[in-house]
Design a protein around this motif. Structure first.
Motif, mmCIF file in Angstrom:
data_model
loop_
_atom_site.group_PDB
_atom_site.id
_atom_site.type_symbol
_atom_site.label_atom_id
_atom_site.label_comp_id
_atom_site.label_asym_id
_atom_site.label_seq_id
_atom_site.Cartn_x
_atom_site.Cartn_y
_atom_site.Cartn_z
ATOM 1 N N LEU A 236 0.753 -1.145 -0.040
ATOM 2 C CA LEU A 236 -0.127 0.278 0.078
ATOM 3 C C LEU A 236 0.932 1.183 -0.117
ATOM 4 O O LEU A 236 0.541 2.249 -0.679
ATOM 5 N N VAL A 237 1.900 1.046 0.804
ATOM 6 C CA VAL A 237 2.776 2.531 0.859
ATOM 7 C C VAL A 237 3.675 2.609 -0.546
ATOM 8 O O VAL A 237 3.421 3.406 -1.035
ATOM 9 N N THR A 238 4.061 1.742 -1.005
ATOM 10 C CA THR A 238 4.372 1.818 -2.489
ATOM 11 C C THR A 238 3.440 2.311 -3.477
ATOM 12 O O THR A 238 3.966 3.256 -4.303
ATOM 13 N N ALA A 239 2.316 1.781 -3.313
ATOM 14 C CA ALA A 239 1.181 2.319 -4.289
ATOM 15 C C ALA A 239 1.060 3.712 -3.778
ATOM 16 O O ALA A 239 0.708 4.633 -4.995
ATOM 17 N N ILE A 240 1.205 4.159 -2.838
ATOM 18 C CA ILE A 240 0.968 5.550 -2.425
ATOM 19 C C ILE A 240 1.910 6.731 -2.955
ATOM 20 O O ILE A 240 1.777 7.481 -3.472
ATOM 21 N N ILE B 218 -7.015 12.193 11.885
ATOM 22 C CA ILE B 218 -5.586 12.316 12.611
ATOM 23 C C ILE B 218 -4.426 11.239 11.871
ATOM 24 O O ILE B 218 -3.520 11.588 11.345
ATOM 25 N N GLN B 219 -4.977 9.902 11.924
ATOM 26 C CA GLN B 219 -3.988 8.699 11.313
ATOM 27 C C GLN B 219 -3.863 9.246 9.815
ATOM 28 O O GLN B 219 -2.572 9.011 9.289
ATOM 29 N N GLY B 220 -4.590 9.395 8.937
ATOM 30 C CA GLY B 220 -4.473 9.738 7.505
ATOM 31 C C GLY B 220 -3.496 11.008 7.602
ATOM 32 O O GLY B 220 -2.680 11.240 6.732
ATOM 33 N N LEU B 221 -3.698 12.207 8.340
ATOM 34 C CA LEU B 221 -2.906 13.122 8.260
ATOM 35 C C LEU B 221 -1.496 12.886 8.858
ATOM 36 O O LEU B 221 -0.476 13.377 8.142
ATOM 37 N N LEU B 222 -1.177 11.889 9.432
ATOM 38 C CA LEU B 222 0.071 11.446 9.943
ATOM 39 C C LEU B 222 0.896 10.774 8.773
ATOM 40 O O LEU B 222 1.999 10.789 8.660
ATOM 41 N N LEU B 223 0.005 10.153 7.824
ATOM 42 C CA LEU B 223 0.711 9.640 6.805
ATOM 43 C C LEU B 223 1.184 10.723 5.816
ATOM 44 O O LEU B 223 2.249 10.907 5.299
ATOM 45 N N GLU B 224 0.396 11.877 5.829
ATOM 46 C CA GLU B 224 0.672 13.047 4.890
ATOM 47 C C GLU B 224 2.003 13.803 5.592
ATOM 48 O O GLU B 224 2.698 14.155 4.993
ATOM 49 N N ASP C 25 1.303 11.094 0.115
ATOM 50 C CA ASP C 25 0.159 12.053 -0.184
ATOM 51 C C ASP C 25 -1.070 10.859 -0.718
ATOM 52 O O ASP C 25 -0.973 10.341 -1.584
ATOM 53 N N VAL C 26 -2.067 10.963 0.070
ATOM 54 C CA VAL C 26 -3.291 10.014 -0.010
ATOM 55 C C VAL C 26 -4.485 11.070 -0.156
ATOM 56 O O VAL C 26 -4.453 12.406 0.216
ATOM 57 N N SER C 27 -5.569 10.735 -0.869
ATOM 58 C CA SER C 27 -6.826 11.308 -1.137
ATOM 59 C C SER C 27 -7.798 10.837 0.071
ATOM 60 O O SER C 27 -8.205 9.888 -0.016
ATOM 61 N N MET C 28 -8.080 11.779 0.790
ATOM 62 C CA MET C 28 -8.827 11.506 2.102
ATOM 63 C C MET C 28 -10.339 11.952 2.042
ATOM 64 O O MET C 28 -10.434 13.240 1.846
ATOM 65 N N THR C 29 -11.255 11.120 2.315
ATOM 66 C CA THR C 29 -12.844 11.729 2.080
ATOM 67 C C THR C 29 -13.425 11.258 3.289
ATOM 68 O O THR C 29 -13.309 9.921 3.711
ATOM 69 N N PRO C 30 -14.075 12.439 3.955
ATOM 70 C CA PRO C 30 -14.962 11.936 5.211
ATOM 71 C C PRO C 30 -16.186 11.081 4.662
ATOM 72 O O PRO C 30 -16.855 11.704 3.588
#
Length: 205
Positions: free
Chosen positions: A10-14, A34-40, A45-50
């Motif tokens: 997954l990290v490689t794909a991102i 918060i966990q998604g923001l920590l990835l950034e 760089d991920v596409s986050m949707t609530p």
């Protein structure tokens, strides 16, 4: 049926598709956000949707609307057992979950994440500042007694929840100061919070 069998994949794909790999979360400021923001924060760089709640965010992953999500172990365990979801990592820097002991810590795949962990969201029993020590002691002893209730033990163990967090007393303040610094600056840097944490005397983590 996701193409990602491991967190490394997954990290490689991102990394290979910045801003294209989709992640669901319950809402602004929630644990998944918060966990998604920590990835950034560590350069992913991920596409986050609530999706307005933990369950809708999880169902968005199951239905294939998004590529991944972060879920509570108690909430997703049944879906893991049925095979509707696949666990790639637990959100720790070294510990494994007794619920899914074969799943590695996220810091194994993303070592840069370790400096921010642990970042759990424990519930607290709070009293007004200045409460006499003897009253605080009565409340603490009552809580310690309550978590020994057999029904409570059975519920927490079957759901893999902590019966009582091990942070107490002054350590609670130290824990939340660190937690507040990390979370406040993540939300501000992401444009979610309009006011700088510095305005409230919160130093950057």
């Amino acid at each position: 049926n996701s193409p990602y069998q491991t967190m490394d994949e997954l990290v490689t794909a991102i990394k290979e598709n910045p801003g294209k790999i989709k992640m669901s979360y319950s809402g602004p400021g929630a644990s998944g956000h918060i966990q998604g923001l920590l990835l950034e924060e560590v350069g992913l760089d991920v596409s986050m949707t609530p999706f307005g709640g933990g369950s809708p965010a999880m169902l968005a992953t199951i239905s294939g609307q998004v590529d991944f999500t972060f879920g509570n172990i108690g909430t997703v365990l049944d879906y893991l057992k049925t095979g509707d979801l696949r666990a790639l990592a637990v959100y720790t820097k070294g510990e494994r979950s007794p619920a899914i002991p074969d799943v590695p810590p996220i810091a194994d795949a993303i070592p840069e994440m370790a400096r921010y962990l642990p970042l759990t969201f424990p519930n607290c029993i709070l009293v007004k500042e200045g409460t006499p020590p003897e009253i605080k002691q009565v409340i603490l002893e009552a809580a310690q007694k309550a978590v020994q209730d057999p029904g409570w033990i059975e519920f927490t163990e079957s759901s893999f929840y902590n019966r009582m967090h091990d942070v107490q007393g002054d350590a609670v303040i130290e824990y939340w100061n660190r937690w507040t610094s990390i979370v406040a600056w993540l939300l501000y840097d992401a444009g979610v919070a309009p006011n700088s944490p510095a305005d409230f005397g919160i130093e950057r983590f």
